[in-house]
Design a protein around this motif. Structure first.
Motif, short mmCIF file in Angstrom:
data_model
loop_
_atom_site.label_atom_id
_atom_site.label_comp_id
_atom_site.label_asym_id
_atom_site.label_seq_id
_atom_site.Cartn_x
_atom_site.Cartn_y
_atom_site.Cartn_z
N PHE A 132 0.82 -1.20 0.00
CA PHE A 132 0.00 0.00 0.00
C PHE A 132 0.86 1.26 0.00
O PHE A 132 2.08 1.22 0.24
CB PHE A 132 -0.93 0.00 1.22
CG PHE A 132 -1.96 -1.09 1.18
CD1 PHE A 132 -3.22 -0.85 0.68
CD2 PHE A 132 -1.64 -2.38 1.60
CE1 PHE A 132 -4.17 -1.86 0.63
CE2 PHE A 132 -2.58 -3.39 1.55
CZ PHE A 132 -3.86 -3.13 1.06
N GLN A 133 0.20 2.42 -0.26
CA GLN A 133 0.93 3.69 -0.26
C GLN A 133 1.52 3.98 1.11
O GLN A 133 2.60 4.56 1.22
CB GLN A 133 -0.01 4.83 -0.67
CG GLN A 133 -0.46 4.79 -2.12
CD GLN A 133 -1.45 5.90 -2.43
OE1 GLN A 133 -2.05 6.49 -1.52
NE2 GLN A 133 -1.63 6.18 -3.70
N ILE A 134 0.80 3.60 2.16
CA ILE A 134 1.24 3.85 3.53
C ILE A 134 1.75 2.53 4.10
O ILE A 134 1.12 1.48 3.92
CB ILE A 134 0.08 4.39 4.38
CG1 ILE A 134 -0.45 5.70 3.78
CG2 ILE A 134 0.52 4.60 5.82
CD1 ILE A 134 -1.70 6.22 4.43
N THR A 135 2.88 2.57 4.79
CA THR A 135 3.46 1.34 5.32
C THR A 135 2.47 0.65 6.25
O THR A 135 1.75 1.29 7.02
CB THR A 135 4.76 1.63 6.10
OG1 THR A 135 4.51 2.65 7.07
CG2 THR A 135 5.85 2.08 5.16
N ASN A 136 2.45 -0.67 6.19
CA ASN A 136 1.45 -1.47 6.88
C ASN A 136 2.16 -2.51 7.74
O ASN A 136 2.07 -3.70 7.50
CB ASN A 136 0.53 -2.13 5.85
CG ASN A 136 -0.66 -2.81 6.49
OD1 ASN A 136 -1.11 -2.43 7.56
ND2 ASN A 136 -1.18 -3.83 5.82
N ILE A 137 2.89 -2.04 8.75
CA ILE A 137 3.66 -2.93 9.62
C ILE A 137 3.26 -2.70 11.07
O ILE A 137 2.59 -1.73 11.41
CB ILE A 137 5.18 -2.69 9.47
CG1 ILE A 137 5.54 -1.25 9.87
CG2 ILE A 137 5.64 -2.98 8.04
CD1 ILE A 137 7.01 -0.95 9.85
N PHE A 138 3.65 -3.64 11.94
CA PHE A 138 3.43 -3.49 13.38
C PHE A 138 4.65 -2.80 13.97
O PHE A 138 5.70 -3.42 14.17
CB PHE A 138 3.20 -4.86 14.02
CG PHE A 138 1.96 -5.55 13.52
CD1 PHE A 138 0.69 -5.17 13.97
CD2 PHE A 138 2.05 -6.58 12.59
CE1 PHE A 138 -0.45 -5.81 13.52
CE2 PHE A 138 0.91 -7.23 12.12
CZ PHE A 138 -0.34 -6.84 12.59
N ALA A 139 4.50 -1.52 14.27
CA ALA A 139 5.65 -0.70 14.67
C ALA A 139 6.28 -1.16 15.97
O ALA A 139 7.48 -0.96 16.20
CB ALA A 139 5.23 0.77 14.79
N GLY A 140 5.51 -1.81 16.85
CA GLY A 140 6.03 -2.21 18.15
C GLY A 140 6.69 -3.58 18.17
O GLY A 140 7.29 -3.96 19.19
N LEU A 141 6.61 -4.33 17.07
CA LEU A 141 7.25 -5.64 16.97
C LEU A 141 8.60 -5.51 16.28
O LEU A 141 8.86 -4.53 15.57
CB LEU A 141 6.37 -6.61 16.20
CG LEU A 141 4.99 -6.93 16.79
CD1 LEU A 141 4.26 -7.91 15.88
CD2 LEU A 141 5.11 -7.48 18.21
#
Length: 252
Positions: free
Chosen positions: A87-96
């Motif tokens: 996607f245009q915006i990153t789609n990750i779990f920032a805390g992992l």
């Protein structure tokens, strides 16, 4: 390059009320090609991506993946059949950590997403695949880094790795270089060339230098219609394409 169509769009239409957003798109992506989709802002590029990946229903038309219809299926079913997108915006779990993010994506492919964390490390196939993907996107040295602490380009690399976790035949990347510096753009473009080997790539990107250097073919979408498809040289010299971009910051 294989001449078989891996992804085919036939008469795609999408309307919201009385407003036609996609107006009869026909397109074949040849197996193994790198294909860019470009066009002015508001042309319908993201809507077309949503239609292909199952996030929006078609108003009319059909979508074939390797000759089999996928329109009407859920995004998860489409992904299982071999198509993955970012996607245009990153789609990750920032805390992992980087490793944990990617391991989750690999677990989904193996149907292990509900496995308890304390058992996950025992699944050798998941661990080995996760490590291989980290190496493939040049993040092996950042495996234990919290994902939210990565640079922007590293976060996009992680998202690309998560896209690859389902071992797709077709990869769709939506503006992967958006917001990057020139150095980050060059790095990510090189990475995309590597990961696209043996796969079919459809990419939306506004950086024309990247588009012309990366693509085998380019399609131009204007107000929901494809007005031209061709090689980079053919598109660069197409008068209708130049007209479509008048008033835009980017020229071809």
């Amino acid at each position: 390059m294989n001449t078989q169509a891996m992804l085919s769009l036939r008469g795609l239409r999408k309307s919201f009320g009385d407003v036609d957003i996609i107006r009869g798109v026909d397109l074949d992506l040849v197996s193994g090609e790198r294909h860019a989709l470009i066009g002015p802002n508001g042309a319908g590029k993201s809507t077309l991506f949503h239609l292909i990946s199952g996030r929006l229903p078609l108003s009319k038309g059909e979508i074939l993946l390797n000759g089999e219809p996928i329109h009407g299926l859920s995004p998860q079913s489409i992904n299982h059949r071999g198509l993955a997108r970012s996607f245009q915006i990153t789609n990750i779990f920032a805390g992992l950590t980087v490793f944990e993010n990617l391991r989750l994506a690999v677990m989904r492919r193996h149907g292990l997403q509900y496995t308890l964390w304390k058992f996950a490390h025992k699944v050798r196939a998941v661990r080995d695949e996760t490590q291989h993907l980290l190496e493939q996107v040049r993040l092996a040295g950042r495996a234990q880094t919290i994902a939210g602490e990565l640079s922007y380009s590293e976060q996009r690399s992680l998202e690309i790795a998560m896209t690859l976790a389902s071992d797709p035949k077709v990869i769709m990347l939506d503006e992967p270089m958006a917001g990057m510096s020139q150095e980050e753009t060059d790095y990510t473009a090189g990475l995309i060339r590597e990961i696209a080997q043996g796969r079919t790539l459809l990419i939306v990107e506004h950086d024309m230098d990247v588009v012309f250097s990366l693509s085998d073919r380019i399609s131009v979408l204007v107000y929901g219609e494809i007005v031209a498809t061709g090689t980079p040289d053919e598109i660069r010299n197409n008068a209708r394409v130049k007209e479509a971009y008048l008033g835009e910051e980017v020229t071809v």
